[in-house]
Design an enzyme around this catalytic site. Structure first.
Site, PDB file in Angstrom:
ATOM      1  N   ALA A  63       0.940  -1.088  -0.061  1.00  0.00           N
ATOM      2  CA  ALA A  63      -0.084   0.131  -0.059  1.00  0.00           C
ATOM      3  C   ALA A  63       0.789   1.148   0.118  1.00  0.00           C
ATOM      4  O   ALA A  63       2.005   1.198   0.455  1.00  0.00           O
ATOM      5  CB  ALA A  63      -0.967   0.036   1.192  1.00  0.00           C
ATOM      6  N   GLY A 108       0.753  -5.026   1.045  1.00  0.00           N
ATOM      7  CA  GLY A 108      -0.505  -5.080   0.213  1.00  0.00           C
ATOM      8  C   GLY A 108      -0.096  -5.801  -0.996  1.00  0.00           C
ATOM      9  O   GLY A 108      -1.192  -6.386  -1.582  1.00  0.00           O
ATOM     10  N   GLU A 111      -0.692  -9.332  -0.098  1.00  0.00           N
ATOM     11  CA  GLU A 111      -2.215  -9.528   0.232  1.00  0.00           C
ATOM     12  C   GLU A 111      -2.862  -9.824  -1.075  1.00  0.00           C
ATOM     13  O   GLU A 111      -3.698 -10.296  -1.125  1.00  0.00           O
ATOM     14  CB  GLU A 111      -2.450  -8.535   1.027  1.00  0.00           C
ATOM     15  N   GLU A 131       4.685  -4.721   7.510  1.00  0.00           N
ATOM     16  CA  GLU A 131       4.045  -3.766   8.357  1.00  0.00           C
ATOM     17  C   GLU A 131       4.332  -3.466   9.560  1.00  0.00           C
ATOM     18  O   GLU A 131       4.349  -2.179   9.902  1.00  0.00           O
ATOM     19  CB  GLU A 131       2.567  -4.104   8.155  1.00  0.00           C
TER      20      GLU A 131
HETATM   21  N1  CAA Z   1       4.678   3.115  -0.997  1.00  0.00           N
HETATM   22  C1  CAA Z   1       5.108   4.220  -1.670  1.00  0.00           C
HETATM   23  N2  CAA Z   1       5.860   4.236  -2.632  1.00  0.00           N
HETATM   24  C2  CAA Z   1       6.683   3.132  -2.581  1.00  0.00           C
HETATM   25  C3  CAA Z   1       6.418   1.915  -1.987  1.00  0.00           C
HETATM   26  C4  CAA Z   1       5.263   1.712  -1.158  1.00  0.00           C
HETATM   27  N3  CAA Z   1       4.973   0.946  -0.725  1.00  0.00           N
HETATM   28  N4  CAA Z   1       7.386   1.035  -2.188  1.00  0.00           N
HETATM   29  C5  CAA Z   1       8.137   1.720  -3.132  1.00  0.00           C
HETATM   30  N5  CAA Z   1       7.974   2.863  -3.298  1.00  0.00           N
HETATM   31  C6  CAA Z   1       8.742   3.959  -4.094  1.00  0.00           C
HETATM   32  C7  CAA Z   1       9.764   4.306  -3.375  1.00  0.00           C
HETATM   33  O1  CAA Z   1       9.397   5.568  -2.298  1.00  0.00           O
HETATM   34  C8  CAA Z   1      10.558   5.120  -4.637  1.00  0.00           C
HETATM   35  O2  CAA Z   1       9.966   6.427  -5.094  1.00  0.00           O
HETATM   36  P1  CAA Z   1      10.876   7.798  -5.331  1.00  0.00           P
HETATM   37  O3  CAA Z   1      11.577   7.057  -6.518  1.00  0.00           O
HETATM   38  O4  CAA Z   1      10.200   8.605  -5.610  1.00  0.00           O
HETATM   39  O5  CAA Z   1      12.014   7.897  -4.416  1.00  0.00           O
HETATM   40  C9  CAA Z   1      10.097   4.067  -5.584  1.00  0.00           C
HETATM   41  O6  CAA Z   1       9.086   3.632  -5.413  1.00  0.00           O
HETATM   42  C10 CAA Z   1      11.187   2.992  -5.855  1.00  0.00           C
HETATM   43  O7  CAA Z   1      11.468   2.300  -4.528  1.00  0.00           O
HETATM   44  P2  CAA Z   1      13.011   2.425  -3.757  1.00  0.00           P
HETATM   45  O8  CAA Z   1      13.722   3.474  -4.460  1.00  0.00           O
HETATM   46  O9  CAA Z   1      12.830   2.017  -2.614  1.00  0.00           O
HETATM   47  O10 CAA Z   1      13.369   1.028  -4.527  1.00  0.00           O
HETATM   48  P3  CAA Z   1      14.741   0.044  -4.110  1.00  0.00           P
HETATM   49  O11 CAA Z   1      14.702  -0.917  -4.893  1.00  0.00           O
HETATM   50  O12 CAA Z   1      15.585   0.654  -3.287  1.00  0.00           O
HETATM   51  O13 CAA Z   1      13.800  -0.884  -2.731  1.00  0.00           O
HETATM   52  C11 CAA Z   1      11.771  -1.769  -1.950  1.00  0.00           C
HETATM   53  C12 CAA Z   1      12.563  -1.500  -3.080  1.00  0.00           C
HETATM   54  C13 CAA Z   1      12.658  -3.052  -0.844  1.00  0.00           C
HETATM   55  C14 CAA Z   1      10.429  -2.650  -2.190  1.00  0.00           C
HETATM   56  C15 CAA Z   1      11.458  -0.692  -1.015  1.00  0.00           C
HETATM   57  O14 CAA Z   1      10.944   0.217  -1.881  1.00  0.00           O
HETATM   58  C16 CAA Z   1      10.367  -1.031   0.059  1.00  0.00           C
HETATM   59  O15 CAA Z   1      10.910  -1.570   0.908  1.00  0.00           O
HETATM   60  N6  CAA Z   1       9.315  -0.635  -0.238  1.00  0.00           N
HETATM   61  C17 CAA Z   1       8.211  -0.618   0.827  1.00  0.00           C
HETATM   62  C18 CAA Z   1       7.604  -1.954   1.058  1.00  0.00           C
HETATM   63  C19 CAA Z   1       6.629  -1.812   2.222  1.00  0.00           C
HETATM   64  O16 CAA Z   1       7.053  -1.596   3.275  1.00  0.00           O
HETATM   65  N7  CAA Z   1       5.552  -2.157   1.797  1.00  0.00           N
HETATM   66  C20 CAA Z   1       4.291  -2.436   2.753  1.00  0.00           C
HETATM   67  C21 CAA Z   1       3.518  -1.107   2.870  1.00  0.00           C
HETATM   68  S1  CAA Z   1       2.543  -1.128   4.358  1.00  0.00           S
HETATM   69  C22 CAA Z   1       1.153  -2.041   3.464  1.00  0.00           C
HETATM   70  O17 CAA Z   1       1.076  -2.577   2.545  1.00  0.00           O
HETATM   71  C23 CAA Z   1       0.001  -2.079   4.450  1.00  0.00           C
HETATM   72  C24 CAA Z   1      -1.186  -2.926   4.166  1.00  0.00           C
HETATM   73  O18 CAA Z   1      -1.089  -3.994   4.284  1.00  0.00           O
HETATM   74  C25 CAA Z   1      -2.460  -2.441   3.469  1.00  0.00           C
END
Ligand code: CAA
Length: 274
Positions: A63, A108, A111, A131
């Protein structure tokens, strides 16, 4: 549609979450568009659906953390409901849905894949529920579907530790059915990337499903899903009703007559979905 691509290919269709710059993260707009596209799938023609993510790096990285960062308690709950409603629509969608997981399937994203009937992935796929590291619980069904899919013990370990797992481990614990690697020639050069092999395999699976009797396939999905939520006495009654429901259909009459016909030269006609 800004964030969803949809392509019907005969009797199956491919739905792509297309927000590559944010690794296909799910914001409200993506969820709304996903909901709308699902409502418009032509169920008279489409017999299986593939869901995947745009690009070679990510299925869905969760998400949208930016959008969630400022939510109040009530808004957080409403955002959870928005995701849950769409994912439940996928889970109970009349036709089988295959998640072709082509990279990150986090939060998400994991999920979303779990709301699909079948999960297959490329060998760069990474699954996880990160999360608790962000100060929240999984909110689009993760606490419920992960435990049902891989067992409470392993689900609790993944969710409490927030540790991501790679494709081979996801396969070992039964979270995915198959992992696809790139195809190489005799010199070791890549002739087809893992993502391409994954999509070819997903499309092959979808068209195999689409060749079978559609009413029967839909009833199998319903029987499995509804039966899993019932005790065995109720579950077998659910099956009996859906089994009975197939009889007198054109496809049942044709499928059985084809088997009983001893003429080995005959060619099977496509099922008509009636
Ligand atoms: N939300 C918003 N933006 C996200 C995102 C997310 N979940 N995941 C990645 N992005 C964005 C980054 O902010 C980045 O944007 P910018 O270029 O504008 O900075 C772009 O995507 C590329 O990401 P990274 O530079 O971080 O890429 P990376 O290769 O270094 O890392 C990754 C990849 C390990 C997937 C890392 O992006 C990451 O950890 N993302 C978050 C994953 C996460 O925690 N997901 C769970 C969200 S909570 C949820 O989902 C709740 C639920 O159950 C409903």
């Amino acid at each position: 549609m800004e964030y969803i691509l949809y392509e019907q290919k005969g009797q199956y269709a491919i739905l792509t979450i297309n927000r590559e710059k944010a690794l296909n993260a799910l914001n409200s707009q993506v969820l709304d568009e996903l909901n709308e596209v699902l409502d418009n799938v032509n169920l008279d023609e489409v017999r299986a659906l593939i869901i995947t993510g745009a690009g070679a790096k990510s299925f869905v990285a969760g998400a949208d953390i930016g959008e969630m960062s400022t939510l109040t308690k009530a808004e957080g709950e409403a955002f959870g409901k928005k995701g849950n409603d769409v994912f439940r629509k996928i889970e109970t969608f009349p036709i089988p849905v295959i998640a072709a997981v082509n990279g990150f399937a986090l939060g998400g994203g994991c999920e979303l894949s779990m709301s699909c009937d079948i999960r297959i992935c490329s060998d760069n796929a990474v699954f996880g529920q990160p999360e608790v590291g962000l100060g929240i619980t999984p909110g689009f069904g993760g606490t419920q579907r992960l435990a049902r899919l891989i067992g409470a013990g392993m689900a609790k370990q993944m969710i409490y530790t927030a540790r991501n797992i790679k494709a081979p481990e996801a396969y070992r614990i039964g979270l995915v059915n198959e992992v696809y690697a790139a195809e190489t020639d005799a010199d070791g050069n890549v002739v087809k990337s893992a993502g391409e092999v994954l999509m070819t395999s997903a499309e092959k699976m979808a068209s195999t499903i689409a060749k079978n009797a559609p009413i029967a396939v839909r009833n199998c999905k319903k029987a499995i899903n509804e039966g899993l939520d019932a005790d065995m006495d109720e579950a077998i009654v659910i099956e009996e009703k859906l089994f009975g429901d197939c009889f007198e259909t054109e496809d049942q009459k044709y499928g059985m007559a084809f088997f009983l016909d001893k003429n080995k030269e005959k060619v099977k006609e496509p099922f008509k979905n009636c």
